[in-house]
Design a protein around this motif. Structure first.
Motif, PDB file in Angstrom:
ATOM      1  N   VAL A   1     -58.503  50.317 112.475  1.00  0.00           N
ATOM      2  CA  VAL A   1     -59.636  50.333 111.541  1.00  0.00           C
ATOM      3  C   VAL A   1     -60.472  51.563 111.880  1.00  0.00           C
ATOM      4  CG1 VAL A   1     -61.685  49.120 110.723  1.00  0.00           C
ATOM      5  CG2 VAL A   1     -59.626  47.821 111.356  1.00  0.00           C
ATOM      6  N   VAL A   2     -60.583  52.469 110.942  1.00  0.00           N
ATOM      7  CA  VAL A   2     -61.237  53.746 111.217  1.00  0.00           C
ATOM      8  C   VAL A   2     -62.347  54.004 110.213  1.00  0.00           C
ATOM      9  CG1 VAL A   2     -60.919  56.224 111.451  1.00  0.00           C
ATOM     10  CG2 VAL A   2     -59.102  54.665 112.190  1.00  0.00           C
ATOM     11  N   GLU A   3     -63.564  54.209 110.747  1.00  0.00           N
ATOM     12  CA  GLU A   3     -64.710  54.517 109.890  1.00  0.00           C
ATOM     13  C   GLU A   3     -64.960  56.014 109.852  1.00  0.00           C
ATOM     14  OE1 GLU A   3     -66.323  50.836 112.361  1.00  0.00           O
ATOM     15  OE2 GLU A   3     -65.403  52.764 112.852  1.00  0.00           O
ATOM     16  N   SER A   4     -65.632  56.449 108.805  1.00  0.00           N
ATOM     17  CA  SER A   4     -66.065  57.838 108.696  1.00  0.00           C
ATOM     18  C   SER A   4     -67.277  57.903 107.790  1.00  0.00           C
ATOM     19  CB  SER A   4     -64.955  58.736 108.144  1.00  0.00           C
ATOM     20  OG  SER A   4     -64.567  58.315 106.854  1.00  0.00           O
ATOM     21  N   GLY A   5     -68.005  59.017 107.874  1.00  0.00           N
ATOM     22  CA  GLY A   5     -69.101  59.246 106.943  1.00  0.00           C
ATOM     23  C   GLY A   5     -70.490  59.119 107.511  1.00  0.00           C
ATOM     24  N   GLY A   6     -70.622  58.754 108.772  1.00  0.00           N
ATOM     25  CA  GLY A   6     -71.953  58.667 109.347  1.00  0.00           C
ATOM     26  C   GLY A   6     -72.560  60.044 109.554  1.00  0.00           C
ATOM     27  N   GLY A   7     -73.820  60.050 109.979  1.00  0.00           N
ATOM     28  CA  GLY A   7     -74.470  61.321 110.232  1.00  0.00           C
ATOM     29  C   GLY A   7     -75.976  61.190 110.261  1.00  0.00           C
ATOM     30  N   LEU A   8     -76.630  62.340 110.200  1.00  0.00           N
ATOM     31  CA  LEU A   8     -78.090  62.424 110.229  1.00  0.00           C
ATOM     32  C   LEU A   8     -78.589  62.760 108.828  1.00  0.00           C
ATOM     33  CD1 LEU A   8     -80.832  62.658 111.725  1.00  0.00           C
ATOM     34  CD2 LEU A   8     -80.244  65.062 112.161  1.00  0.00           C
ATOM     35  N   VAL A   9     -79.577  62.003 108.363  1.00  0.00           N
ATOM     36  CA  VAL A   9     -80.122  62.222 107.031  1.00  0.00           C
ATOM     37  C   VAL A   9     -81.621  61.943 107.068  1.00  0.00           C
ATOM     38  CG1 VAL A   9     -79.661  59.851 106.277  1.00  0.00           C
ATOM     39  CG2 VAL A   9     -79.775  61.696 104.574  1.00  0.00           C
TER      40      VAL A   9
ATOM     41  N   SER B   1     -67.003  55.246 104.806  1.00  0.00           N
ATOM     42  CA  SER B   1     -65.661  54.803 104.412  1.00  0.00           C
ATOM     43  C   SER B   1     -64.989  54.149 105.599  1.00  0.00           C
ATOM     44  CB  SER B   1     -64.811  55.983 103.938  1.00  0.00           C
ATOM     45  OG  SER B   1     -65.378  56.626 102.829  1.00  0.00           O
ATOM     46  N   CYS B   2     -64.106  53.218 105.313  1.00  0.00           N
ATOM     47  CA  CYS B   2     -63.362  52.530 106.368  1.00  0.00           C
ATOM     48  C   CYS B   2     -61.982  52.191 105.840  1.00  0.00           C
ATOM     49  CB  CYS B   2     -64.095  51.271 106.792  1.00  0.00           C
ATOM     50  SG  CYS B   2     -63.119  50.162 107.830  1.00  0.00           S
ATOM     51  N   ALA B   3     -60.961  52.594 106.583  1.00  0.00           N
ATOM     52  CA  ALA B   3     -59.590  52.335 106.179  1.00  0.00           C
ATOM     53  C   ALA B   3     -58.875  51.515 107.240  1.00  0.00           C
ATOM     54  CB  ALA B   3     -58.857  53.647 105.940  1.00  0.00           C
ATOM     55  N   ALA B   4     -58.176  50.485 106.806  1.00  0.00           N
ATOM     56  CA  ALA B   4     -57.342  49.679 107.690  1.00  0.00           C
ATOM     57  C   ALA B   4     -55.894  50.110 107.509  1.00  0.00           C
ATOM     58  CB  ALA B   4     -57.500  48.201 107.374  1.00  0.00           C
ATOM     59  N   SER B   5     -55.193  50.283 108.621  1.00  0.00           N
ATOM     60  CA  SER B   5     -53.801  50.719 108.548  1.00  0.00           C
ATOM     61  C   SER B   5     -52.999  50.052 109.663  1.00  0.00           C
ATOM     62  CB  SER B   5     -53.712  52.237 108.659  1.00  0.00           C
ATOM     63  OG  SER B   5     -54.221  52.667 109.897  1.00  0.00           O
ATOM     64  N   GLY B   6     -51.706  50.338 109.671  1.00  0.00           N
ATOM     65  CA  GLY B   6     -50.837  49.753 110.675  1.00  0.00           C
ATOM     66  C   GLY B   6     -50.130  48.528 110.133  1.00  0.00           C
ATOM     67  N   SER B   7     -50.041  47.497 110.934  1.00  0.00           N
ATOM     68  CA  SER B   7     -49.238  46.333 110.563  1.00  0.00           C
ATOM     69  C   SER B   7     -50.021  45.266 109.822  1.00  0.00           C
ATOM     70  CB  SER B   7     -48.603  45.717 111.815  1.00  0.00           C
ATOM     71  OG  SER B   7     -49.597  45.385 112.752  1.00  0.00           O
TER      72      SER B   7
END
Length: 121
Positions: free
Chosen positions: A4-12, A21-27
């Motif tokens: 489970v991998v998140e992305s898109g955080g930061g300073l605003v 965004s968060c994507a689940a992958s694998g089995s």
């Protein structure tokens, strides 16, 4: 294994927007609910928003009207659009996936590593 991998955080700045965004992958075989939690320093982790496979949503009162959760079932991905951000939204945001890795198996929670969101005045 399930990733489970998140992305898109930061300073605003306050009043600004971010999209996580968060994507689940694998089995992963099937996914029930997907959601976002957050944890600020010295506080407990709390639910921000969740969405079922059918599209029903649930939001924390503190983010209603400002945040929108959505998902792409074909991509096993969930998004969190955050508008009108406030300094009190500052936290590490974690993605949660309630899923199973095979037919007939019990579903369980999978967590991402977290992504930092910082809102400045």
């Amino acid at each position: 294994q399930v990733q489970v991998v998140e992305s898109g955080g930061g300073l605003v700045q306050a009043g600004g927007s971010l999209r996580l965004s968060c994507a689940a992958s694998g089995s992963i075989f099937s996914i029930n609910a997907m959601g976002w939690y957050r944890q600020a320093p010295g506080k407990q982790r709390e639910l921000v928003a969740a969405i079922t496979s059918g599209g029903s949503t649930n939001y924390a009162d503190s983010v209603k009207g400002r945040f929108t959760i959505s998902r792409d079932n074909a991509k096993n991905t969930v998004y969190l659009q955050m508008n009108s951000l406030k300094p009190e939204d500052t936290a590490v945001y974690y993605c949660n996936v309630d899923g199973r890795v095979g037919v007939g198996l019990r579903s369980r929670d999978y967590w991402g590593q977290g992504t930092q969101v910082t809102v400045s005045l």
